[in-house]
Scaffold this active site. Structure first.
Site, PDB file in Angstrom:
ATOM      1  N   PRO A  57       0.774  -1.243   0.000  1.00  0.00           N
ATOM      2  CA  PRO A  57       0.000   0.000   0.000  1.00  0.00           C
ATOM      3  C   PRO A  57       0.804   1.292   0.000  1.00  0.00           C
ATOM      4  O   PRO A  57       0.234   2.368   0.116  1.00  0.00           O
ATOM      5  CB  PRO A  57      -0.778  -0.092   1.318  1.00  0.00           C
ATOM      6  CG  PRO A  57       0.140  -0.830   2.227  1.00  0.00           C
ATOM      7  CD  PRO A  57       0.930  -1.795   1.371  1.00  0.00           C
ATOM      8  N   CYS A  58       2.125   1.212  -0.140  1.00  0.00           N
ATOM      9  CA  CYS A  58       2.888   2.435   0.135  1.00  0.00           C
ATOM     10  C   CYS A  58       2.620   3.590  -0.817  1.00  0.00           C
ATOM     11  O   CYS A  58       2.800   4.730  -0.445  1.00  0.00           O
ATOM     12  CB  CYS A  58       4.382   2.160   0.240  1.00  0.00           C
ATOM     13  SG  CYS A  58       5.061   1.308  -1.161  1.00  0.00           S
TER      14      CYS A  58
END
Lengths: 227, 238
Positions: free
Chosen positions: A178-179
């Site tokens: 998810p970065c």
């Protein structure tokens, strides 16, 4: 909250609100998929949690595509009108039918949308398995994904999909890292010239998010944005 | 700095027993005695452990994994943290069991080797970077050689090399905006009139592991054995 200064992230409460809005919209789209279910769960059941915790679940979605080799072989053997996947048809040569059934095993996928309190965004967790329940490793799952996803995966395999412990089920699941989510979601909303209010953003957040990440699995989300 | 050096130099003495199902020759081999760095991961010890047991292993492919009292050990948690969590009354040496077959894939994430451990570490680093800076750019933009150097510094316990690479990529302590507010209070409480050294406070990202125990006990050595990871939760914060 001013959308212009928004960083693309959600609080846990926003996520819950957004999740309910998403599951309602999903049902109304009538896309032929089953509904997303909110699973009430707690990461730490021994702590009295002031808020409802949980995640969205969509399970047993068939994601396998017919093996391309098989299609070529079958179309070479069949000269005419026989459709692919017509086992009852007596005119289909036995070899072709056998080839298809041995390679074309159905693969299913379970998707869970879980909130990450570290990254403050939704995260897509998934696992894939055969019809007999046997879990599939990543290299087999890759074969079921659309070609462009495989390209992305081969470029940066480990930064894109990682295998981690499901935060609620405590078992190994795959997840899309998810970065970068907050950044691209923000761009998605800011590119809309209408500059919507945050309440509207929240309602559309998960739908917009899933319309992007779902494409990795070839799941197209048909929707019309109504301002 | 002192605290960091202290932790980096810490090690846990391990007495590693081969699981009975993997013993093909009698008498069973004696346990391996290995000093494991606290800042390290159990699968990285494989090259040290294998020679002890290679002659008695059944044929097949090796995927190393460990258990403590039947609990499979999560290999992505650093050795020191595992020890502190599962053995609060320190057991010296720490008796753990090694397996080379029968990897419990429904409970543990697969670990095919050093690369897996490295990527798990990089992902943790990304999480830490995100907590510190609101994005993972500094980790994503690290060159391959820097990534390798950082990882090697962990594997070799080389604090200086680690600090060199981490400070280059802004992965050191985050300055605390309350430093200047703290200073006058410190002067009052200590009663010192001559504080020439700037009291600098900083923040570091932490991952907090909390183990819940449901039974009462008086001494740490009476603590009931952890038989499942269900009661462990972790949260990352700064």
């Amino acid at each position: 909250m001013d959308v212009l200064h928004w960083d693309g992230t959600l609080s846990a409460k926003d996520f819950r609100v957004g999740a309910f809005a998403f599951s309602q919209k999903w049902e109304s789209l009538n896309s032929g998929f089953p509904p997303w279910v909110w699973v009430l769960s707690s990461k730490h059941p021994w702590l009295a949690s002031p808020e409802e915790e949980g995640y969205l679940s969509l399970e047993k979605i068939c994601i396998s595509r017919p093996n391309e080799e098989d299609i070529d072989q079958i179309s070479q053997i069949d000269t005419g009108e026989e459709e692919i996947g017509c086992p009852g048809n007596e005119d289909v040569i036995d070899d072709a039918t056998l080839v298809q059934s041995s390679h074309h095993e159905l693969h299913y996928c379970d998707f869970h949308i879980v909130y990450s309190s570290t990254f403050r965004v939704p995260v897509l967790y998934f696992r894939s398995y055969c019809s007999d329940g046997r879990p599939l490793p990543l290299d087999e799952i890759e074969k079921d994904l659309p070609a462009c996803s495989s390209k992305e995966l081969s470029k940066s395999k480990w930064t894109f999909i990682t295998q981690e412990e499901h935060p609620y089920l405590k078992r190994p699941w795959f997840k899309l890292h998810p970065c970068g989510t907050a950044e691209w979601i923000k761009l998605l909303f800011l590119s809309d010239t209408a500059k919507p209010k945050f309440e509207v953003v929240l309602e559309l957040y998960l739908l917009s998010w899933f319309s992007v990440v779902g494409q990795m699995f070839g799941l197209r989300t048909p929707f019309k944005i109504s301002n | 700095m002192e605290a960091q050096k202290f932790v980096w130099e810490g090690a846990i003495p391990l007495q590693i027993h081969l699981h009975e199902s993997q013993v093909t020759a009698l008498p069973p081999p004696p346990p391996a005695l290995i000093l494991a760095p606290r800042i390290g991961y159990l699968p990285l010890l494989a090259p040290l452990i294998k020679p002890y047991f290679s002659s008695t292993l059944p044929p097949g492919v090796d995927t190393i994994w460990f258990d403590y009292n039947g609990l499979p050990l999560k290999w992505y948690i650093p050795t020191g943290v595992l020890f502190d969590l599962l053995c609060p009354e320190p057991e010296r040496p720490w008796n753990i069991t090694v397996h080379f077959r029968g990897f419990p894939g429904n409970v543990l994430i697969p670990c095919e080797g050093e690369d897996c451990v490295k990527w798990s570490f990089i992902n943790s680093l990304k999480e830490a970077a995100y907590i510190m800076n609101g994005n993972c750019k500094n980790v994503m933009n690290m060159s391959q050689s820097d990534q390798l150097e950082l990882w090697n510094s962990i594997m070799n316990g080389n604090l200086e090399a680690y600090q060199r690479v981490s400070s280059k990529h802004k992965l050191s302590t985050v300055d605390d905006e309350y430093t200047s507010l703290c200073l006058p209070k410190a002067q009052q409480s200590l009663g010192e009139t001559n504080l020439t050294a700037q009291v600098k406070t900083g923040k570091v990202p932490v991952r907090l592991y909390v183990l819940s125990i449901r039974e009462d006990f008086d001494d740490l050595d009476e603590m009931p054995l952890v038989d499942s990871w269900r009661d462990l939760l972790h949260k990352s914060t700064i």
